[in-house]
Design a protein around this motif. Structure first.
Motif, PDB file in Angstrom:
ATOM      1  N   SER A   1      26.145  49.760  27.634  1.00 44.32           N
ATOM      2  CA  SER A   1      27.217  48.812  27.901  1.00 44.32           C
ATOM      3  C   SER A   1      26.961  48.047  29.194  1.00 44.32           C
ATOM      4  N   PRO A   2      27.578  46.873  29.369  1.00 44.73           N
ATOM      5  CA  PRO A   2      27.407  46.110  30.606  1.00 44.73           C
ATOM      6  C   PRO A   2      27.831  46.956  31.810  1.00 44.73           C
ATOM      7  N   PRO A   3      27.160  46.807  32.940  1.00 42.45           N
ATOM      8  CA  PRO A   3      27.479  47.633  34.104  1.00 42.45           C
ATOM      9  C   PRO A   3      28.855  47.331  34.690  1.00 42.45           C
ATOM     10  N   ILE A   4      29.458  48.343  35.261  1.00 45.98           N
ATOM     11  CA  ILE A   4      30.717  48.164  35.990  1.00 45.98           C
ATOM     12  C   ILE A   4      30.366  47.749  37.415  1.00 45.98           C
ATOM     13  N   THR A   5      30.821  46.594  37.812  1.00 42.19           N
ATOM     14  CA  THR A   5      30.563  46.062  39.140  1.00 42.19           C
ATOM     15  C   THR A   5      31.886  45.824  39.859  1.00 42.19           C
ATOM     16  N   LYS A   6      31.797  45.415  41.116  1.00 47.91           N
ATOM     17  CA  LYS A   6      33.016  45.079  41.852  1.00 47.91           C
ATOM     18  C   LYS A   6      33.761  43.937  41.176  1.00 47.91           C
ATOM     19  N   ASP A   7      33.030  42.942  40.688  1.00 47.96           N
ATOM     20  CA  ASP A   7      33.678  41.817  40.000  1.00 47.96           C
ATOM     21  C   ASP A   7      34.410  42.289  38.747  1.00 47.96           C
ATOM     22  N   VAL A   8      33.813  43.226  38.025  1.00 52.96           N
ATOM     23  CA  VAL A   8      34.459  43.776  36.824  1.00 52.96           C
ATOM     24  C   VAL A   8      35.756  44.480  37.213  1.00 52.96           C
ATOM     25  N   LEU A   9      35.724  45.243  38.296  1.00 53.79           N
ATOM     26  CA  LEU A   9      36.916  45.961  38.745  1.00 53.79           C
ATOM     27  C   LEU A   9      38.004  44.995  39.215  1.00 53.79           C
ATOM     28  N   LEU A  10      37.615  43.948  39.910  1.00 56.41           N
ATOM     29  CA  LEU A  10      38.593  42.963  40.375  1.00 56.41           C
ATOM     30  C   LEU A  10      39.198  42.201  39.192  1.00 56.41           C
ATOM     31  N   THR A  11      38.403  41.950  38.164  1.00 52.83           N
ATOM     32  CA  THR A  11      38.924  41.309  36.951  1.00 52.83           C
ATOM     33  C   THR A  11      39.930  42.226  36.263  1.00 52.83           C
ATOM     34  N   GLU A  12      39.611  43.520  36.219  1.00 56.46           N
ATOM     35  CA  GLU A  12      40.546  44.490  35.629  1.00 56.46           C
ATOM     36  C   GLU A  12      41.830  44.549  36.439  1.00 56.46           C
ATOM     37  N   LEU A  13      41.710  44.471  37.750  1.00 59.93           N
ATOM     38  CA  LEU A  13      42.886  44.475  38.623  1.00 59.93           C
ATOM     39  C   LEU A  13      43.778  43.276  38.313  1.00 59.93           C
ATOM     40  N   ASP A  14      43.175  42.118  38.083  1.00 58.63           N
ATOM     41  CA  ASP A  14      43.946  40.931  37.705  1.00 58.63           C
ATOM     42  C   ASP A  14      44.691  41.159  36.394  1.00 58.63           C
ATOM     43  N   ALA A  15      44.031  41.845  35.459  1.00 61.81           N
ATOM     44  CA  ALA A  15      44.646  42.085  34.152  1.00 61.81           C
ATOM     45  C   ALA A  15      45.801  43.070  34.243  1.00 61.81           C
ATOM     46  N   VAL A  16      45.670  44.061  35.113  1.00 66.33           N
ATOM     47  CA  VAL A  16      46.725  45.080  35.252  1.00 66.33           C
ATOM     48  C   VAL A  16      47.981  44.496  35.888  1.00 66.33           C
ATOM     49  N   GLN A  17      47.805  43.572  36.836  1.00 68.86           N
ATOM     50  CA  GLN A  17      48.920  42.934  37.530  1.00 68.86           C
ATOM     51  C   GLN A  17      49.909  43.963  38.098  1.00 68.86           C
ATOM     52  N   PRO A  18      49.452  44.836  38.991  1.00 71.55           N
ATOM     53  CA  PRO A  18      50.364  45.845  39.544  1.00 71.55           C
ATOM     54  C   PRO A  18      51.465  45.209  40.388  1.00 71.55           C
ATOM     55  N   ARG A  19      52.650  45.780  40.320  1.00 73.55           N
ATOM     56  CA  ARG A  19      53.769  45.259  41.114  1.00 73.55           C
ATOM     57  C   ARG A  19      53.563  45.542  42.587  1.00 73.55           C
ATOM     58  N   VAL A  20      52.963  46.683  42.904  1.00 72.12           N
ATOM     59  CA  VAL A  20      52.641  47.034  44.285  1.00 72.12           C
ATOM     60  C   VAL A  20      51.232  47.618  44.307  1.00 72.12           C
ATOM     61  N   GLY A  21      50.598  47.561  45.463  1.00 63.34           N
ATOM     62  CA  GLY A  21      49.297  48.193  45.623  1.00 63.34           C
ATOM     63  C   GLY A  21      48.106  47.305  45.356  1.00 63.34           C
ATOM     64  N   ARG A  22      48.352  46.028  45.044  1.00 65.93           N
ATOM     65  CA  ARG A  22      47.223  45.147  44.723  1.00 65.93           C
ATOM     66  C   ARG A  22      46.299  44.952  45.926  1.00 65.93           C
ATOM     67  N   ARG A  23      46.860  44.685  47.090  1.00 62.22           N
ATOM     68  CA  ARG A  23      46.032  44.432  48.268  1.00 62.22           C
ATOM     69  C   ARG A  23      45.265  45.689  48.665  1.00 62.22           C
ATOM     70  N   ALA A  24      45.903  46.848  48.504  1.00 60.23           N
ATOM     71  CA  ALA A  24      45.220  48.106  48.815  1.00 60.23           C
ATOM     72  C   ALA A  24      44.027  48.308  47.897  1.00 60.23           C
ATOM     73  N   ALA A  25      44.212  47.975  46.616  1.00 62.99           N
ATOM     74  CA  ALA A  25      43.116  48.123  45.654  1.00 62.99           C
ATOM     75  C   ALA A  25      41.988  47.142  45.960  1.00 62.99           C
ATOM     76  N   GLU A  26      42.345  45.902  46.283  1.00 60.93           N
ATOM     77  CA  GLU A  26      41.324  44.914  46.629  1.00 60.93           C
ATOM     78  C   GLU A  26      40.508  45.375  47.837  1.00 60.93           C
ATOM     79  N   ARG A  27      41.203  45.941  48.830  1.00 58.05           N
ATOM     80  CA  ARG A  27      40.515  46.414  50.028  1.00 58.05           C
ATOM     81  C   ARG A  27      39.542  47.533  49.695  1.00 58.05           C
ATOM     82  N   ALA A  28      39.990  48.494  48.871  1.00 56.27           N
ATOM     83  CA  ALA A  28      39.133  49.628  48.517  1.00 56.27           C
ATOM     84  C   ALA A  28      37.915  49.170  47.715  1.00 56.27           C
TER      85      ALA A  28
END
Length: 331
Positions: free
Chosen positions: A181-208
């Motif tokens: 399968s295609p590799p999981i990269t930081k860009d893939v994780l950030l795209t997933e974060l956009d899809a999840v649309q968390p109400r809180v914790g987005r900036r913390a996740a981006e930082r990590a």
């Protein structure tokens, strides 16, 4: 007892249901006595494992058993998430595993928590996977959920682990010519974060996710790097290559400006087969010492530390100061 239970086929990859025990002829009293004697261990209501299996299990293995038992007991299929998905994916956690099992419940009015099950009103996962008979969120979604809802340390540790494993997989695929399968990269994780649309914790996740680095080979190295960041010390280069007398060495950390090597020594390394390679602990320690002696002339200083020191932020800050680790420049 194991032979008797085997003959009735009561084992479910280690787990034993109370129903299967009754079917094998055991009464409630018998099960209770076996539990008191330590021959059986109760994972949760209605589910057991052999006592020795439970005694020998690591904390993550015990939690995995609890997760599997809870999923098996549920009246509807659960999509497990957060810590529960993380343990099934084999992700590392610095700190204790929770007492409850986590699952997605996107149609609920809000998140809820019961004694054994915590549900999350997050967006559903479009790509859940099955591991050991349990449905869990995908690896990408699991890492994002943990980065959103956990500490910076936990988020970085898990993202580091995934990025490192993906780098290892890419190297293996390059050698073998067999691609998955295609590799999981930081860009893939950030795209997933956009899809999840968390109400809180987005900036913390981006930082990590942004801070994470696949060159961290284990949780202890991730812990140390997070401490550097949190305590205001310069975050060093990772896995820097030294060539001495025709041999190549890689070091965990290198502060190039002050020519300083740092090495994290986890006790686990002295019990892992790939590290021991048939040698005893003394042999491995001596090899590490010889390696240090070879590298020392190439730098100004060489510093080692372990789990207990890195985990204690105050003690680690004092240690780093005494070892002249450079402070980070003001941002």
């Amino acid at each position: 007892m194991t032979e008797i239970l085997d003959s009735y086929g009561v084992f479910r990859n280690g787990l034993i249901s109370a129903e299967a025990l009754r079917a094998s002829g055991m009464t409630t009293y018998t099960v209770h006595r076996l539990t008191l004697r330590g021959e059986l261990a109760r994972v949760r209501r209605g589910w057991y494992v052999l006592g020795k299996h439970w005694t020998d299990a690591r904390p993550d293995e015990r939690y995995r058993l609890c997760v599997r038992a809870t999923a098996a007991e549920a009246t509807t299929e659960l999509v497990l998430s957060h810590h529960s998905a993380a343990v099934m994916h084999g992700l590392p956690l610095i700190g204790p595993w929770p007492a409850t099992v986590h699952a997605l419940c996107p149609d609920a009015a809000g998140g809820s928590s019961h004694r054994l099950l915590t549900s999350h009103r997050n967006r559903g996962d479009l790509n859940p996977v099955t591991i050991a008979g349990v449905t869990v969120t995908s690896l990408t979604r699991t890492v994002v959920d943990m980065a959103v809802g956990s500490s910076f340390l936990i988020g970085v540790t898990m993202v580091d682990h995934v990025l490192h494993q993906e780098a290892v997989r890419r190297q293996r695929e390059k050698r073998t010519g067999l691609h998955g399968s295609p590799p999981i990269t930081k860009d893939v994780l950030l795209t997933e974060l956009d899809a999840v649309q968390p109400r809180v914790g987005r900036r913390a996740a981006e930082r990590a996710i942004t801070f994470a680095n696949g060159l961290s080979a284990n949780a202890g190295e991730s812990l140390s790097r997070v401490r550097f960041e949190e305590l205001g010390f310069e975050v060093p280069e990772l896995q820097v290559r030294f060539v001495v007398q025709g041999r190549t060495y890689f070091v965990d950390y290198f502060w190039r400006g002050v020519r300083k090597i740092g090495e994290f020594d986890g006790a686990l390394k002295y019990s892992r087969g790939e590290v021991m390679a048939g040698r005893d602990v003394v042999g491995v320690v001596m090899a590490e010492k010889n390696r240090e002696n070879i590298l020392r002339p190439k730098v100004i200083s060489f510093t080692r530390w372990g789990w207990d020191l890195a985990y204690d932020a105050r003690a680690f800050a004092q240690f780093l100061t005494e070892q002249n680790v450079p402070r980070a420049r003001r941002r």
